[in-house]
Motif scaffolding. Sequence first.
Motif, mmCIF file in Angstrom:
data_model
loop_
_atom_site.group_PDB
_atom_site.id
_atom_site.type_symbol
_atom_site.label_atom_id
_atom_site.label_comp_id
_atom_site.label_asym_id
_atom_site.label_seq_id
_atom_site.Cartn_x
_atom_site.Cartn_y
_atom_site.Cartn_z
ATOM 1 N N ASN A 40 0.810 -1.014 -0.147
ATOM 2 C CA ASN A 40 -0.015 -0.033 0.108
ATOM 3 C C ASN A 40 0.937 1.318 -0.080
ATOM 4 N N PRO A 58 -4.590 2.020 -6.044
ATOM 5 C CA PRO A 58 -5.598 0.977 -5.302
ATOM 6 C C PRO A 58 -4.905 0.441 -4.055
ATOM 7 N N TYR A 66 -5.320 -2.006 -0.238
ATOM 8 C CA TYR A 66 -6.073 -3.110 0.166
ATOM 9 C C TYR A 66 -6.354 -2.768 1.572
ATOM 10 N N TRP A 70 -9.998 -3.803 -2.220
ATOM 11 C CA TRP A 70 -9.299 -2.996 -2.928
ATOM 12 C C TRP A 70 -10.122 -1.473 -3.145
#
Length: 495
Positions: free
Chosen positions: A383, A395, A397, A403
């Motif tokens: 991320n 995107p 998580y 997502w």
Amino acid sequence: MGQVVDRTTFSRRDRQRYRIKVQRCLDTLGDLLSSYPFSDTEPMTGVEIEFNLVDPELAPSLNGSDVLDTINSGEWQTELGRWNLELNLPPRPLPGDQWRQLEHELLDLLAGAGAKAGDLRTQLVMIGILPTLDPGHMTAEAISPEDRYEALNDQMLNARGEPIRIDIAGCSPEERVNADFDTIIPEAACTSMQLHLQVSPANFGRYWNAAQCLAGVQLGLGSNSPFLLGSQLWSETRIPLFEQSCDVRTPEFHNQGVRPRVWFGERWIDSVLDLFSENARYFPALMPLTSDVDPATQMRDKGFPDLPELTLHNGTIWRWNRPIYDSTGDTPHVRLENRVLPAGPTTVDMVANALFFYGLLRTLVEADQQLWRSVSFEAARENFQTAAKHGMHAPLYWPGTGWVLPDELALRKLLPLAHEGLARWGVSGAVCDRYLTVLERRCVTRQTGSSWQIDTVAALEARGADRMSALRGMLERYLAHSTANQPVHTWEIPG
């Protein structure tokens, strides 16, 4: 690494003594954490902000020492580059309207410092990377003339054994920086806002884990560094630039999996001691300066130790969320230093970023379901890297959601949690509303400092400007908006 350094060369014996002393400090810290009655007092926070200096043509100004002398305030100090200064704001409690007062105080400080710098035909810029830097500015002569910077430069280059390689690819093949440097001066191009939060040692592990979970979100919503040496690279180019400019590993050591000194980490932790122990195990000394003080003896005599070798070593390992042990004053404490965010774009934006972070930390740490138990460390690290590359378009998580883009995640889940956390800290409702609304509007408009810079340069190039002229034109507009303290979501793109 703010300690005074009075030497630039070290012997093999120095390194051997230093390793032994760091381990002695580590053992003493373990004893201290198990026996000292650390208090859970009012939460204290701190802020450091790094600035760039520009001349009337908006190019880097190398007169940092002169500007510092003119400002003549203990809150300001030099940084690695002659075109940098750092502002250290005094610690303050988090509850009440303290951070609204901080905004006013910071604006006053910047107005006063800016006026004095103006007498030297210099302006202060709060931005992650100064977009008007070019390779001609990145020389040894641009390093601040202090022993600690000379020693740091020499030791890092000696450890690496070859030039510093910067290789960052942008959004298209022609947008790339690939260059070698004979000094660590590329590090000076990275200017950040560093947030501190004092926490009890018993809770430190949970706060650090939560901060690691939030690093990607912070970058997605707060990126402000898209340009380096004329190229459009990552949304937050400061992340790979800092990682590479401080990388003392040869390519072979990198391939072997040797850990970098700018480090996200590799696992969730249980205790602050976990991080200091990793530092001692994995990283050789860069500045092996030893004192005559025995930490265990000092702890018996004073009640707590200063641990200068351990804190100096920690200052040469640049974790994005770093542990700090400090013994200034009458009692020791530990605090979390969050190094993720860039400087700027405005004072109000930086305060909003800070309170969003502090509020979310509190809620995540106290949640029945600990977030880091539901996500792998590798996902948190991914991320972080994805958000550095793509900013608001990254995107990410998130457990229970899957997502999701940073703006959607903040609007749907995180802003209400941040509001709840600030209320638990005792922050006034008016302060919560003011600054979290800034974050909300940034999410609704999807405009960060980085996206505004990119769109403005594109608009100026569409009018016929070349890249460097467009960057200067963008920076001129940036300075006007930033000085006016207009939140970045309100900034217009040239038509």
